[in-house]
Design a protein around this motif. Structure first.
Motif, PDB file in Angstrom:
ATOM      1  N   THR A 267      48.193  45.790  33.793  1.00 16.17           N
ATOM      2  CA  THR A 267      47.277  44.929  33.042  1.00 16.17           C
ATOM      3  C   THR A 267      47.607  43.468  33.293  1.00 16.17           C
ATOM      4  O   THR A 267      48.766  43.052  33.144  1.00 16.17           O
ATOM      5  CB  THR A 267      47.364  45.229  31.532  1.00 16.17           C
ATOM      6  N   ILE A 268      46.582  42.713  33.683  1.00 16.22           N
ATOM      7  CA  ILE A 268      46.703  41.261  33.805  1.00 16.22           C
ATOM      8  C   ILE A 268      46.140  40.660  32.523  1.00 16.22           C
ATOM      9  O   ILE A 268      44.946  40.768  32.247  1.00 16.22           O
ATOM     10  CB  ILE A 268      45.935  40.732  35.038  1.00 16.22           C
ATOM     11  N   GLY A 269      47.021  40.078  31.719  1.00 18.11           N
ATOM     12  CA  GLY A 269      46.623  39.583  30.408  1.00 18.11           C
ATOM     13  C   GLY A 269      45.583  38.485  30.472  1.00 18.11           C
ATOM     14  O   GLY A 269      45.461  37.758  31.476  1.00 18.11           O
ATOM     15  N   HIS A 270      44.818  38.342  29.404  1.00 16.50           N
ATOM     16  CA  HIS A 270      43.716  37.395  29.365  1.00 16.50           C
ATOM     17  C   HIS A 270      44.199  35.959  29.610  1.00 16.50           C
ATOM     18  O   HIS A 270      45.351  35.603  29.351  1.00 16.50           O
ATOM     19  CB  HIS A 270      42.962  37.487  28.035  1.00 16.50           C
ATOM     20  N   ASP A 271      43.301  35.140  30.141  1.00 20.53           N
ATOM     21  CA  ASP A 271      43.540  33.720  30.401  1.00 20.53           C
ATOM     22  C   ASP A 271      44.698  33.487  31.376  1.00 20.53           C
ATOM     23  O   ASP A 271      45.384  32.473  31.309  1.00 20.53           O
ATOM     24  CB  ASP A 271      43.802  32.966  29.091  1.00 20.53           C
ATOM     25  N   SER A 272      44.885  34.439  32.296  1.00 16.95           N
ATOM     26  CA  SER A 272      45.931  34.285  33.312  1.00 16.95           C
ATOM     27  C   SER A 272      45.342  33.777  34.618  1.00 16.95           C
ATOM     28  O   SER A 272      44.139  33.910  34.867  1.00 16.95           O
ATOM     29  CB  SER A 272      46.645  35.616  33.559  1.00 16.95           C
ATOM     30  N   VAL A 273      46.203  33.205  35.465  1.00 18.22           N
ATOM     31  CA  VAL A 273      45.831  32.767  36.804  1.00 18.22           C
ATOM     32  C   VAL A 273      46.785  33.415  37.798  1.00 18.22           C
ATOM     33  O   VAL A 273      48.009  33.291  37.665  1.00 18.22           O
ATOM     34  CB  VAL A 273      45.899  31.235  36.941  1.00 18.22           C
ATOM     35  N   ILE A 274      46.217  34.117  38.771  1.00 21.11           N
ATOM     36  CA  ILE A 274      47.007  34.740  39.827  1.00 21.11           C
ATOM     37  C   ILE A 274      46.753  33.949  41.107  1.00 21.11           C
ATOM     38  O   ILE A 274      45.619  33.865  41.579  1.00 21.11           O
ATOM     39  CB  ILE A 274      46.629  36.219  40.028  1.00 21.11           C
ATOM     40  N   GLY A 275      47.790  33.357  41.658  1.00 22.51           N
ATOM     41  CA  GLY A 275      47.639  32.496  42.820  1.00 22.51           C
ATOM     42  C   GLY A 275      47.317  33.256  44.090  1.00 22.51           C
ATOM     43  O   GLY A 275      47.365  34.491  44.140  1.00 22.51           O
ATOM     44  N   GLY A 276      46.989  32.518  45.135  1.00 22.05           N
ATOM     45  CA  GLY A 276      46.626  33.115  46.411  1.00 22.05           C
ATOM     46  C   GLY A 276      47.801  33.781  47.102  1.00 22.05           C
ATOM     47  O   GLY A 276      48.962  33.398  46.940  1.00 22.05           O
ATOM     48  N   ASN A 277      47.504  34.851  47.855  1.00 22.49           N
ATOM     49  CA  ASN A 277      48.481  35.573  48.674  1.00 22.49           C
ATOM     50  C   ASN A 277      49.612  36.202  47.851  1.00 22.49           C
ATOM     51  O   ASN A 277      50.700  36.433  48.374  1.00 22.49           O
ATOM     52  CB  ASN A 277      49.068  34.656  49.749  1.00 22.49           C
ATOM     53  N   ILE A 278      49.347  36.477  46.591  1.00 19.42           N
ATOM     54  CA  ILE A 278      50.329  37.133  45.721  1.00 19.42           C
ATOM     55  C   ILE A 278      50.217  38.649  45.874  1.00 19.42           C
ATOM     56  O   ILE A 278      49.117  39.203  45.958  1.00 19.42           O
ATOM     57  CB  ILE A 278      50.100  36.735  44.248  1.00 19.42           C
ATOM     58  N   TRP A 279      51.367  39.330  45.892  1.00 21.09           N
ATOM     59  CA  TRP A 279      51.429  40.803  45.893  1.00 21.09           C
ATOM     60  C   TRP A 279      51.989  41.191  44.534  1.00 21.09           C
ATOM     61  O   TRP A 279      53.151  40.948  44.239  1.00 21.09           O
ATOM     62  CB  TRP A 279      52.324  41.283  47.031  1.00 21.09           C
ATOM     63  N   LEU A 280      51.154  41.789  43.673  1.00 20.38           N
ATOM     64  CA  LEU A 280      51.540  42.022  42.283  1.00 20.38           C
ATOM     65  C   LEU A 280      51.420  43.498  41.937  1.00 20.38           C
ATOM     66  O   LEU A 280      50.346  44.088  42.055  1.00 20.38           O
ATOM     67  CB  LEU A 280      50.651  41.182  41.369  1.00 20.38           C
ATOM     68  N   THR A 281      52.538  44.096  41.513  1.00 20.21           N
ATOM     69  CA  THR A 281      52.543  45.524  41.149  1.00 20.21           C
ATOM     70  C   THR A 281      53.083  45.746  39.740  1.00 20.21           C
ATOM     71  O   THR A 281      53.425  46.862  39.380  1.00 20.21           O
ATOM     72  CB  THR A 281      53.374  46.342  42.155  1.00 20.21           C
ATOM     73  N   HIS A 282      53.168  44.687  38.958  1.00 22.98           N
ATOM     74  CA  HIS A 282      53.586  44.816  37.561  1.00 22.98           C
ATOM     75  C   HIS A 282      52.653  43.977  36.699  1.00 22.98           C
ATOM     76  O   HIS A 282      52.125  42.959  37.135  1.00 22.98           O
ATOM     77  CB  HIS A 282      55.036  44.372  37.369  1.00 22.98           C
ATOM     78  N   GLY A 283      52.449  44.413  35.457  1.00 20.97           N
ATOM     79  CA  GLY A 283      51.566  43.696  34.556  1.00 20.97           C
ATOM     80  C   GLY A 283      52.162  42.362  34.129  1.00 20.97           C
ATOM     81  O   GLY A 283      53.379  42.140  34.204  1.00 20.97           O
ATOM     82  N   VAL A 284      51.278  41.469  33.678  1.00 18.34           N
ATOM     83  CA  VAL A 284      51.735  40.170  33.183  1.00 18.34           C
ATOM     84  C   VAL A 284      51.057  39.901  31.845  1.00 18.34           C
ATOM     85  O   VAL A 284      49.925  40.334  31.604  1.00 18.34           O
ATOM     86  CB  VAL A 284      51.433  39.039  34.188  1.00 18.34           C
ATOM     87  N   PRO A 285      51.722  39.168  30.937  1.00 16.98           N
ATOM     88  CA  PRO A 285      51.150  38.900  29.616  1.00 16.98           C
ATOM     89  C   PRO A 285      50.041  37.856  29.677  1.00 16.98           C
ATOM     90  O   PRO A 285      49.856  37.180  30.699  1.00 16.98           O
ATOM     91  CB  PRO A 285      52.351  38.388  28.829  1.00 16.98           C
ATOM     92  N   PRO A 286      49.295  37.695  28.586  1.00 13.67           N
ATOM     93  CA  PRO A 286      48.263  36.659  28.543  1.00 13.67           C
ATOM     94  C   PRO A 286      48.832  35.273  28.851  1.00 13.67           C
ATOM     95  O   PRO A 286      50.010  34.992  28.625  1.00 13.67           O
ATOM     96  CB  PRO A 286      47.748  36.738  27.102  1.00 13.67           C
ATOM     97  N   TYR A 287      47.971  34.411  29.398  1.00 11.34           N
ATOM     98  CA  TYR A 287      48.277  33.017  29.722  1.00 11.34           C
ATOM     99  C   TYR A 287      49.350  32.874  30.813  1.00 11.34           C
ATOM    100  O   TYR A 287      49.996  31.837  30.919  1.00 11.34           O
ATOM    101  CB  TYR A 287      48.713  32.249  28.464  1.00 11.34           C
ATOM    102  N   SER A 288      49.509  33.917  31.642  1.00 10.46           N
ATOM    103  CA  SER A 288      50.495  33.843  32.725  1.00 10.46           C
ATOM    104  C   SER A 288      49.969  32.978  33.869  1.00 10.46           C
ATOM    105  O   SER A 288      48.759  32.862  34.088  1.00 10.46           O
ATOM    106  CB  SER A 288      50.818  35.236  33.253  1.00 10.46           C
ATOM    107  N   ARG A 289      50.889  32.395  34.625  1.00  5.64           N
ATOM    108  CA  ARG A 289      50.584  31.675  35.865  1.00  5.64           C
ATOM    109  C   ARG A 289      51.504  32.253  36.928  1.00  5.64           C
ATOM    110  O   ARG A 289      52.705  31.967  36.952  1.00  5.64           O
ATOM    111  CB  ARG A 289      50.826  30.168  35.715  1.00  5.64           C
TER     112      ARG A 289
END
Length: 306
Positions: A267-289
Motif C-alpha cells: 500500500t502506498i499511503g495517501h498524499d505520497s510522492v514516488i520519485g522516478g526510477n524507484i524500485w519499490l516492494t514495500h508499503g509506505v505510510p501517508p505523506y511519504s516522499r
C-alpha cells in the motif's frame, strides 16, 4: 520457378494448415458458434465515444432534441453489437453450464448488454473527471478539447472504463480485447480488472502497466513508464498459478513519477510522492516522499580517477 511448382507448394501447405492440431482443438471452445469480432468490438468503442463525447466525435449538435436523436441511434446500434459480441464471448465462460441453448445465451447476452447501457451515465461522469485531472495536471494542455481529442491517457481510460464495467459483469474475453486495442495504440496497458477511482491522469503514458488486481484511489497521477505490477506468484498444490491479489494499492492523492516500479500487494499511503526510477516492494505510510539519493558530483582532471 514454374507455375506447377508454385501451385503444388500452395496446395500442400493449405492442406497442412487446414487440419486442426490436437493443441489447436484443445484451445478452442467446444461449441462451433462464431467467435468475437475484433472489428465489431472496435465499433462498439467508437459508439461509446460518440455517446459520451457527442460534440467531439460527431457533428456538433447544440439542440438537445437533435443530440438525443443521434445518441439514441448510436445506443440502439451499441445494444445490438454488445448483445452479439457478448453472446459469442460467452463460449469462453467457465461457469456458465446453465446457459446452454442459443436462446439462453442470447437472453443472457442481452441482459448483460442492457446492464452496461445502464452504467453509461456513470462511465461518462468518471471520464469527465479524468479529463479534468489531465487538464489540471498538464500545463501544456491549452483547453479541454485537446485533452479529449488527442491525449493517449483519455483514449486508454475510455477503453478501460468501458472494459472494467464489462469485467464487473463477468463478460469473458471482450473486456480484454477492448483494453488491448488501447494498449496497441497508446502503449498504456491497463488490465480491465484493475480498480481506478475518479480524477485519474497519466502524463505521456507510454509504457505504463497497471495489473489486474491493482486498486487506485482518487486524484492519482502517473507518468510514463510506471509499472504497478506483481512481485511474485503463488501456486496451488498442483502447480497451477493462483489468481489472488498481487498488485499494489495506491491511495488518494498519490503521484508516481516516470519509470517507477511498484511491485506486490503493498500500500502506498495517501498524499505520497514516488520519485522516478524507484524500485519499490514495500508499503509506505501517508505523506511519504520516496526519492533516489542525490547524485554525487566529482571532478576529474586529465582522466585521473576514472
Amino acid at each position: 520457378m514454374d507455375k506447377n511448382s508454385i501451385n503444388d507448394t500452395l496446395r500442400r501447405n493449405v492442406a497442412l494448415l487446414s487440419k486442426q492440431t490436437e493443441k489447436e482443438v484443445g484451445m478452442m471452445p467446444v461449441t462451433e458458434a462464431p467467435l468475437p469480432s475484433v472489428e465489431q468490438v472496435k465499433r462498439m468503442v467508437t459508439l461509446v465515444k460518440s455517446i459520451i463525447f457527442p460534440d467531439y466525435f460527431n457533428k456538433r449538435q447544440p439542440d438537445e432534441a437533435i443530440r438525443s436523436y443521434y445518441i439514441g441511434v448510436y445506443m440502439e446500434e451499441l445494444v445490438k453489437l454488445l448483445t452479439k459480441q457478448i453472446a459469442h464471448g460467452l463460449q469462453f465462460c467457465e461457469n456458465c453450464d446453465e446457459i446452454s441453448t442459443k436462446d439462453q445465451v442470447y437472453g443472457e447476452a442481452e441482459r448483460l448488454a442492457l446492464e452496461f447501457i445502464d452504467a453509461l451515465p456513470e462511465i461518462k461522469r468518471l471520464l469527465y473527471t479524468d479529463v479534468q485531472a489531465m487538464f489540471d495536471n498538464d500545463p501544456a494542455a491549452p483547453n479541454y478539447g485537446e485533452v479529449i481529442f488527442s491525449y493517449p491517457c483519455l483514449n486508454a481510460m475510455t477503453h478501460y472504463r468501458m472494459a472494467h464495467k464489462l469485467h464487473e459483469l463477468k463478460v469473458p474475453v471482450i473486456p480484454r480485447i477492448i483494453t488491448e486495442l488501447a494498449h496497441s495504440k497508446t502503449g498504456i496497458d491497463i488490465h480491465p480488472g484493475a480498480q481506478i477511482g475518479e480524477y485519474f491522469s497519466i502524463d505521456h503514458g507510454t509504457g505504463v502497466v497497471i495489473g489486474e488486481t491493482t486498486i487506485i484511489g482518487n486524484h492519482v497521477s502517473l507518468y510514463q513508464g510506471v509499472t504497478l505490477g506483481a512481485k511474485s506468484f503463488k501456486y496451488d498444490e498442483n502447480g497451477n498459478m493462483l489468481n489472488i491479489p498481487r498488485h499494489p494499492i495506491i491511495e488518494d492523492n498519490v503521484t508516481v513519477y516516470s519509470n517507477a516500479s511498484i511491485l506486490g500487494r503493498i500500500t502506498i499511503g495517501h498524499d505520497s510522492v514516488i520519485g522516478g526510477n524507484i524500485w519499490l516492494t514495500h508499503g509506505v505510510p501517508p505523506y511519504s516522499r520516496i526519492l533516489q539519493s542525490k547524485a554525487q558530483e566529482t571532478g576529474f582532471e586529465g582522466g585521473l580517477g576514472i
